[in-house]
Design an enzyme around this catalytic site. Sequence first.
Site, PDB file in Angstrom:
ATOM      1  N   GLU A  65       0.864  -1.197   0.053  1.00 46.97           N
ATOM      2  CA  GLU A  65       0.174   0.184  -0.046  1.00 46.97           C
ATOM      3  C   GLU A  65       0.728   1.117  -0.077  1.00 46.97           C
ATOM      4  O   GLU A  65       0.492   2.179  -0.730  1.00 46.97           O
ATOM      5  CB  GLU A  65      -0.979  -0.186   1.163  1.00 46.97           C
ATOM      6  CG  GLU A  65      -2.113  -1.270   0.907  1.00 46.97           C
ATOM      7  CD  GLU A  65      -2.971  -1.115   2.379  1.00 46.97           C
ATOM      8  OE1 GLU A  65      -2.192  -1.412   3.451  1.00 46.97           O
ATOM      9  OE2 GLU A  65      -4.168  -1.360   2.157  1.00 46.97           O
ATOM     10  N   GLU A  77      -3.461  -9.578   4.232  1.00 43.18           N
ATOM     11  CA  GLU A  77      -4.160  -9.281   5.424  1.00 43.18           C
ATOM     12  C   GLU A  77      -5.140 -10.374   5.642  1.00 43.18           C
ATOM     13  O   GLU A  77      -5.642 -10.363   6.793  1.00 43.18           O
ATOM     14  CB  GLU A  77      -4.837  -7.857   5.149  1.00 43.18           C
ATOM     15  CG  GLU A  77      -3.722  -6.473   5.625  1.00 43.18           C
ATOM     16  CD  GLU A  77      -3.478  -6.363   4.021  1.00 43.18           C
ATOM     17  OE1 GLU A  77      -3.341  -6.941   2.967  1.00 43.18           O
ATOM     18  OE2 GLU A  77      -2.931  -5.084   3.983  1.00 43.18           O
TER      19      GLU A  77
HETATM   20  C1  HXC Z   1       6.031  -7.608  12.357  1.00 46.70           C
HETATM   21  C2  HXC Z   1       7.188  -8.789  11.181  1.00 46.70           C
HETATM   22  C3  HXC Z   1       6.285  -8.580  10.000  1.00 46.70           C
HETATM   23  C4  HXC Z   1       5.212  -7.808  10.120  1.00 46.70           C
HETATM   24  C5  HXC Z   1       7.851  -9.949   9.271  1.00 46.70           C
HETATM   25  N1  HXC Z   1       8.263  -9.860  10.648  1.00 46.70           N
HETATM   26  N2  HXC Z   1       6.777  -9.431   8.879  1.00 46.70           N
HETATM   27  N3  HXC Z   1       6.732  -8.406  12.241  1.00 46.70           N
HETATM   28  N4  HXC Z   1       5.127  -7.325  11.370  1.00 46.70           N
HETATM   29  N5  HXC Z   1       4.373  -7.443   9.049  1.00 46.70           N
HETATM   30  C6  HXC Z   1       9.142 -10.200  11.360  1.00 46.70           C
HETATM   31  C7  HXC Z   1       8.971 -11.625  11.746  1.00 46.70           C
HETATM   32  O1  HXC Z   1       8.016 -11.909  12.721  1.00 46.70           O
HETATM   33  C8  HXC Z   1      10.366 -12.275  11.978  1.00 46.70           C
HETATM   34  O2  HXC Z   1      10.784 -11.650  13.570  1.00 46.70           O
HETATM   35  C9  HXC Z   1      11.214 -11.423  11.092  1.00 46.70           C
HETATM   36  O3  HXC Z   1      10.463 -10.100  10.794  1.00 46.70           O
HETATM   37  C10 HXC Z   1      11.836 -11.905   9.857  1.00 46.70           C
HETATM   38  O4  HXC Z   1      10.571 -12.583   9.262  1.00 46.70           O
HETATM   39  P1  HXC Z   1      10.162 -14.276   8.955  1.00 46.70           P
HETATM   40  O5  HXC Z   1       8.941 -14.350   8.920  1.00 46.70           O
HETATM   41  O6  HXC Z   1      11.270 -15.130   9.834  1.00 46.70           O
HETATM   42  O7  HXC Z   1      10.930 -14.293   7.478  1.00 46.70           O
HETATM   43  P2  HXC Z   1      10.702 -15.331   5.956  1.00 46.70           P
HETATM   44  O8  HXC Z   1      10.513 -16.598   6.951  1.00 46.70           O
HETATM   45  O9  HXC Z   1      11.584 -14.926   5.228  1.00 46.70           O
HETATM   46  O10 HXC Z   1       9.103 -14.709   5.780  1.00 46.70           O
HETATM   47  C11 HXC Z   1       9.013 -13.449   5.222  1.00 46.70           C
HETATM   48  C12 HXC Z   1       7.561 -13.295   5.262  1.00 46.70           C
HETATM   49  C13 HXC Z   1       7.001 -13.332   6.518  1.00 46.70           C
HETATM   50  C14 HXC Z   1       6.641 -14.165   4.146  1.00 46.70           C
HETATM   51  C15 HXC Z   1       7.243 -11.849   4.683  1.00 46.70           C
HETATM   52  O11 HXC Z   1       7.500 -12.352   7.343  1.00 46.70           O
HETATM   53  C16 HXC Z   1       5.318 -12.904   6.519  1.00 46.70           C
HETATM   54  O12 HXC Z   1       4.563 -13.311   6.117  1.00 46.70           O
HETATM   55  N6  HXC Z   1       5.116 -11.581   7.168  1.00 46.70           N
HETATM   56  C17 HXC Z   1       3.841 -10.881   7.425  1.00 46.70           C
HETATM   57  C18 HXC Z   1       3.277 -10.379   6.136  1.00 46.70           C
HETATM   58  C19 HXC Z   1       1.950  -9.751   6.474  1.00 46.70           C
HETATM   59  O13 HXC Z   1       1.176 -10.448   6.689  1.00 46.70           O
HETATM   60  N7  HXC Z   1       1.914  -8.423   5.986  1.00 46.70           N
HETATM   61  C20 HXC Z   1       0.581  -7.818   6.173  1.00 46.70           C
HETATM   62  C21 HXC Z   1       0.495  -7.073   7.520  1.00 46.70           C
HETATM   63  S1  HXC Z   1      -0.910  -6.522   8.002  1.00 46.70           S
HETATM   64  P3  HXC Z   1      11.345 -12.604  14.501  1.00 46.70           P
HETATM   65  O14 HXC Z   1      11.436 -11.791  15.741  1.00 46.70           O
HETATM   66  O15 HXC Z   1      10.568 -13.725  14.464  1.00 46.70           O
HETATM   67  O16 HXC Z   1      12.856 -12.939  13.823  1.00 46.70           O
HETATM   68  C22 HXC Z   1      -0.899  -5.022   7.097  1.00 46.70           C
HETATM   69  C23 HXC Z   1      -2.093  -4.107   7.379  1.00 46.70           C
HETATM   70  C24 HXC Z   1      -1.908  -2.825   6.903  1.00 46.70           C
HETATM   71  O17 HXC Z   1       0.018  -4.628   6.511  1.00 46.70           O
HETATM   72  C25 HXC Z   1      -3.156  -1.835   6.917  1.00 46.70           C
HETATM   73  C26 HXC Z   1      -2.576  -0.438   7.161  1.00 46.70           C
HETATM   74  C27 HXC Z   1      -2.051   0.065   8.584  1.00 46.70           C
END
Ligand code: HXC
Length: 257
Positions: A112, A132
Site C-alpha cells: 500500500e 491481510e
Molecule cells: C511484524 C514482522 C512482519 C510484520 C515480518 N516480521 N513481517 N513483524 N510485522 N508485518 C518479522 C518476523 O516476525 C520475524 O521476526 C522477522 O520479521 C523475519 O520474518 P520471517 O517471517 O522469519 O521471514 P521469512 O520466513 O523470510 O518470511 C517472510 C514473510 C513473512 C513471508 C514476509 O515474514 C510474513 O508473512 N510476514 C507478514 C506479512 C504480512 O502479513 N503483512 C501484512 C501485515 S497487515 P522474528 O523476531 O521472529 O525474527 C498490514 C495491514 C496494513 O500490513 C493496514 C494499514 C495500516
Amino acid sequence: AGPEMILVETHGRVGLVRLNRPAALNALCDQLMDELGAQLLAFDADPAIGAIVLTGSEKAFAAGADIKEMRDRAYPAVFTDDFIGKRWETVLRVQKPVIAAVAGFALGGGCELAMMCDFIIAADSAKFGQPEINLGVIPGAGGTQRLTRAVGKAKAMDMVLTGRMMDAAEAERSNLVSRVVPADQLVAEAIKIADKVASLSTVATAMAKAAVNRAFETTLAEGVRAERQLFLSLFGTPDQREGMAAFAEKRKASFQR
Ligand code: HXC
C-alpha cells in the site's frame, strides 16, 4: 538524535530514503512511519531536492504494518487514534515526485505504501501481496482501492481474497509497476530516473503529478478541465519561458530552483 529506522541520502537533487528495520523486514511500526513522514516532508520543503526515491532492502521493501504492534489494538481506540490517517498518508501530501523502488517483499501496508508513491519500479526479486486476509482483516491503507485501480478487479480480488503474492513479471504485465530491473541495479536505476525528474521544472513536475492524480478522483470532463487550468497556469511561470526558449535556441533548459 536522528532517525533510527530509516537511512537518508542525497544524490544530487535526488533525496533517497531507505527503510531500515532489517530485523523485522521493515515492518511499518509507528516509529518508522513517523520518521519516514518527517523525512518526506523535509525533502519536500528543501529546494535542493527535486524528486524522492523510497526503497527498502534487498530482502524487503516492507513486509507490512507491524503485526506485533497492531495485535493488541482494539476498537474503538483504533478509530479515535486514527493511526492510518495520521501516519500513513503523509506521502500523499508530498508535492515532489516520489518513486518507490521495490525489491523483495512488498506486502500488506508495504504494498500500500508503494502504491501511494507516484510510480513503482521493481527489482526482478519483488513480490507484491495483500495478505491481510490471512490475519482476519483486510487491507486498510488503500489496498483494495489502489490495487484495483492499478490491476483491475479480477487480479485485485484474487490477491485480496487469497492473499497470494504477485512476482515482478506479473506486476509489470498487470500495470502495478512501470519497469522491472535486475535487483542489483534497482537503486541506481531509481536514482537515475529520479535524477531526470529532478532536473526538470519543480512546479511543472508537481502539477504533472497533481493532474495525473486527478484521474483517480474525478470524471473525465472534470479531470480534463483541471488539467487545462494547470497547463494554462504554467504560462505564468519562468520555467515555461525558459523551457520553450531553450528548445527554440537548441540548448539545454535551466529551470528555477
Ligand atoms: C511484524 C514482522 C512482519 C510484520 C515480518 N516480521 N513481517 N513483524 N510485522 N508485518 C518479522 C518476523 O516476525 C520475524 O521476526 C522477522 O520479521 C523475519 O520474518 P520471517 O517471517 O522469519 O521471514 P521469512 O520466513 O523470510 O518470511 C517472510 C514473510 C513473512 C513471508 C514476509 O515474514 C510474513 O508473512 N510476514 C507478514 C506479512 C504480512 O502479513 N503483512 C501484512 C501485515 S497487515 P522474528 O523476531 O521472529 O525474527 C498490514 C495491514 C496494513 O500490513 C493496514 C494499514 C495500516
